[in-house]
Design a protein around this motif. Sequence first.
Motif, mmCIF file in Angstrom:
data_model
loop_
_atom_site.group_PDB
_atom_site.id
_atom_site.type_symbol
_atom_site.label_atom_id
_atom_site.label_comp_id
_atom_site.label_asym_id
_atom_site.label_seq_id
_atom_site.Cartn_x
_atom_site.Cartn_y
_atom_site.Cartn_z
ATOM 1 N N ILE A 19 -2.847 -4.637 -9.717
ATOM 2 C CA ILE A 19 -1.381 -4.037 -10.024
ATOM 3 C C ILE A 19 -0.873 -3.401 -8.641
ATOM 4 N N TRP A 20 -1.738 -2.713 -7.631
ATOM 5 C CA TRP A 20 -1.490 -1.958 -6.496
ATOM 6 C C TRP A 20 -1.643 -2.785 -5.253
ATOM 7 N N LEU A 21 -2.685 -3.692 -5.384
ATOM 8 C CA LEU A 21 -3.261 -4.337 -4.064
ATOM 9 C C LEU A 21 -3.168 -5.874 -4.337
ATOM 10 N N ASN A 32 -1.329 -1.415 1.787
ATOM 11 C CA ASN A 32 -0.812 -0.129 2.866
ATOM 12 C C ASN A 32 -0.094 0.920 2.114
ATOM 13 N N TYR A 33 -0.967 2.050 1.809
ATOM 14 C CA TYR A 33 -0.482 3.042 1.215
ATOM 15 C C TYR A 33 -0.497 4.523 1.863
ATOM 16 N N SER A 34 -0.037 5.417 1.271
ATOM 17 C CA SER A 34 -0.163 6.742 1.634
ATOM 18 C C SER A 34 -1.789 7.317 1.192
ATOM 19 N N ARG A 59 -7.406 2.763 7.691
ATOM 20 C CA ARG A 59 -7.073 3.090 8.971
ATOM 21 C C ARG A 59 -6.898 4.557 9.010
ATOM 22 N N THR A 60 -7.379 5.257 10.274
ATOM 23 C CA THR A 60 -7.096 6.787 10.291
ATOM 24 C C THR A 60 -7.320 7.140 11.646
#
Length: 98
Positions: A19-21, A32-34, A59-60
């Motif tokens: 649903i999201w990815l 790519n999400y918060s 990624r951070t």
Amino acid sequence: MLVIVLENAPPRLRGRLAIWLLEIRAGVYVGNYSAKVRDYIWSQVEKGIEDGNAVMAWRTNNEAGFDFVTLGTNRRIPSEIDGAKLVSFLPEETGEAP
């Protein structure tokens, strides 16, 4: 960038993540999400993984440029050495009595 890899996960969890990815390979999801949405997605993985296992990497802003978490039984386990997060391997089970 967010990446989740599932092994031996129930189909309902795989469908939920879709649903999201975007599932770019069987059990490999990217998006790519918060941080807030990432935490919500991971909570869905925690609730639905059953006997499977999962890893999520994103990624951070750190030395490596990414971080990751794992869930479930796997030979690869995260280890922190001198502030760097690495992966160590558990020995293979041979099935022989000691």
